[in-house]
Design an enzyme around this catalytic site. Structure first.
Site, PDB file in Angstrom:
ATOM      1  CB  CYS A   1      12.940  33.272  63.605  1.00 38.32           C
ATOM      2  SG  CYS A   1      13.291  34.904  64.298  1.00 38.32           S
TER       3      CYS A   1
ATOM      4  CB  CYS B   1       9.429  40.034  63.322  1.00 41.48           C
ATOM      5  SG  CYS B   1       9.171  38.536  62.356  1.00 41.48           S
TER       6      CYS B   1
ATOM      7  CG  ASP C   1      16.116  36.243  62.665  1.00 41.79           C
ATOM      8  OD1 ASP C   1      17.040  35.489  62.301  1.00 41.79           O
ATOM      9  OD2 ASP C   1      15.106  36.448  61.990  1.00 41.79           O
TER      10      ASP C   1
ATOM     11  CB  CYS D   1      12.852  38.811  58.751  1.00 42.68           C
ATOM     12  SG  CYS D   1      11.633  39.381  59.935  1.00 42.68           S
TER      13      CYS D   1
HETATM   14 FE1  FES Z   1      13.106  36.371  62.770  1.00 44.06          FE
HETATM   15 FE2  FES Z   1      11.386  38.050  61.733  1.00 44.06          FE
HETATM   16  S1  FES Z   1      11.711  35.986  61.149  1.00 44.06           S
HETATM   17  S2  FES Z   1      12.734  38.371  63.364  1.00 44.06           S
END
Ligand code: FES
Length: 137
Positions: A33, A103, A35, A59
């Site tokens: 993702c 995640c 992140d 998230c």
């Molecule tokens: Fe990226 Fe959860 S969607 S860490």
């Protein structure tokens, strides 16, 4: 969809922030993702983790997993901190929806990257610890 424990840690995340002059610092990205998670460790002369803080561009599931993971490593030895895997974190939260399991990997990887940073700086080896794939530091 989310357990009460996940919601609790998401709404009241523990140990958010940073540690100045951290003994170990790990920053990792989630390839799925994009992140980012950063973990700071404060480790004393007896190699006990005195404090752990996190910051994330992630998230809600990433926030909850990191929050509970910081609680799980504080007070632990380096070897005990290696047992804080994403599986252990998921169990502590009573699970995550399947599509959010990726995640939870961020917390484990960032803790291990911070342990690696500490081990490198102090010229020690931690049993079972491998060089992080993607420490962004
Ligand atoms: Fe990226 Fe959860 S969607 S860490």
């Amino acid at each position: 969809m989310y357990t009460d424990k996940v919601m609790d840690h998401f709404e009241n995340p523990r140990n958010v922030g940073e540690i100045l002059n951290a003994s170990g610092l790990g920053t990792v990205g989630n390839p799925k993702c994009g992140d980012i998670m950063r973990i700071y460790l404060d480790i004393d002369e007896n190699q006990i983790i005195k404090d752990c803080k996190f910051k994330t561009f992630g998230c809600g599931a990433a926030i909850a997993t990191s929050s509970v993971a910081t609680e799980m490593v504080i007070g632990k030895t380096l070897n005990e901190a290696m047992l804080v895997t994403n599986k252990a974190v998921l169990e502590a939260l009573d699970g995550l929806p399947e599509e959010k399991v990726h995640c939870s990997l961020l917390a484990e990887e960032a803790i291990r990257a911070a342990l690696w940073d500490y081990a490198e700086k102090n010229n020690i080896k931690i049993e079972g610890l491998k060089k992080p794939k993607a420490d962004l530091e």
